[in-house]
Write a protein that holds these residues in place. Structure first.
Motif, PDB file in Angstrom:
ATOM      1  N   SER A 150     -16.072  43.946  43.811  1.00 23.06           N
ATOM      2  CA  SER A 150     -17.446  44.444  43.731  1.00 23.06           C
ATOM      3  C   SER A 150     -18.425  43.286  43.537  1.00 23.06           C
ATOM      4  N   ALA A 151     -18.072  42.352  42.674  1.00 23.73           N
ATOM      5  CA  ALA A 151     -18.946  41.184  42.455  1.00 23.73           C
ATOM      6  C   ALA A 151     -19.059  40.354  43.731  1.00 23.73           C
ATOM      7  N   ARG A 152     -17.951  40.167  44.430  1.00 24.60           N
ATOM      8  CA  ARG A 152     -17.977  39.399  45.686  1.00 24.60           C
ATOM      9  C   ARG A 152     -18.824  40.120  46.727  1.00 24.60           C
ATOM     10  N   ASN A 153     -18.716  41.438  46.788  1.00 24.62           N
ATOM     11  CA  ASN A 153     -19.504  42.209  47.754  1.00 24.62           C
ATOM     12  C   ASN A 153     -20.985  42.122  47.439  1.00 24.62           C
ATOM     13  N   ARG A 154     -21.346  42.156  46.145  1.00 21.00           N
ATOM     14  CA  ARG A 154     -22.764  42.035  45.752  1.00 21.00           C
ATOM     15  C   ARG A 154     -23.310  40.671  46.141  1.00 21.00           C
ATOM     16  N   GLU A 155     -22.503  39.623  45.952  1.00 20.13           N
ATOM     17  CA  GLU A 155     -22.939  38.275  46.334  1.00 20.13           C
ATOM     18  C   GLU A 155     -23.149  38.182  47.837  1.00 20.13           C
TER      19      GLU A 155
ATOM     20  N   LYS B 239     -27.213  40.970  46.581  1.00 20.03           N
ATOM     21  CA  LYS B 239     -27.731  41.865  45.545  1.00 20.03           C
ATOM     22  C   LYS B 239     -27.377  41.387  44.142  1.00 20.03           C
ATOM     23  N   SER B 240     -26.901  40.170  43.991  1.00 19.05           N
ATOM     24  CA  SER B 240     -26.500  39.724  42.657  1.00 19.05           C
ATOM     25  C   SER B 240     -27.646  39.155  41.871  1.00 19.05           C
TER      26      SER B 240
ATOM     27  N   TYR C 248      -8.489  41.776  47.195  1.00 22.06           N
ATOM     28  CA  TYR C 248      -8.416  41.546  48.637  1.00 22.06           C
ATOM     29  C   TYR C 248      -8.821  42.796  49.413  1.00 22.06           C
ATOM     30  N   ARG C 249      -8.206  43.934  49.068  1.00 16.61           N
ATOM     31  CA  ARG C 249      -8.471  45.168  49.821  1.00 16.61           C
ATOM     32  C   ARG C 249      -9.920  45.608  49.740  1.00 16.61           C
TER      33      ARG C 249
END
Length: 136
Positions: free
Chosen positions: A126-131, A135-136, A27-28
């Motif tokens: 990190s994976a959610r931010n890339r999506e 950038k995924s 979450y954070r």
């Protein structure tokens, strides 16, 4: 997991096996704290801090054990102890994190159990931010 090895009883926690730590880190660092600025304007989701009836993830994912709360309190420092690979963020530098948690008074044996859950939350964020960034 903790109850099976006796850590929950020995260290006074009522732990849930690290799910709260993982969810809090995800979450954070997955953009969660930026939601607070818009919390008041979100219908049905405004948390009690802003007069709403919703539950803030900072509260619902708060660790129950003393060690879990201590680890979450230094979470920002731990997030900087990362390993970077060709695809980006690859995880935490565990020896550095264990040294930091030990310096904060968290027993190494407990930190070694809790840190993988914090790391998993960071990896999910990190994976959610890339999506989100495409950038995924």
């Amino acid at each position: 997991m903790f109850a099976a090895c006796g850590a929950a009883v020995a260290h006074g926690g009522g732990g849930d096996g690290g799910k709260r730590l993982r969810a809090l880190a995800a979450y954070r660092y997955g953009g969660g704290l930026s939601f607070c600025a818009d919390c008041r304007a979100t219908p049905g989701f405004s948390c009690a801090r802003f007069g709403g009836e919703g539950a803030c993830p900072e509260d619902t994912h708060a660790p129950q054990s003393v060690e879990g709360r201590a680890l979450a309190a230094i979470g920002a420092s731990l997030a900087h102890q990362r390993r970077i690979g060709p695809a980006g963020y690859a995880g935490l530098d565990m020896p550095a994190c264990l040294a930091m948690t030990e310096a904060q008074g968290i027993p190494t044996s407990v930190a070694a159990l809790l840190l993988p859950f914090w790391e998993l939350g960071l990896l999910q964020a990190s994976a959610r931010n890339r999506e989100t960034e495409g950038k995924s």
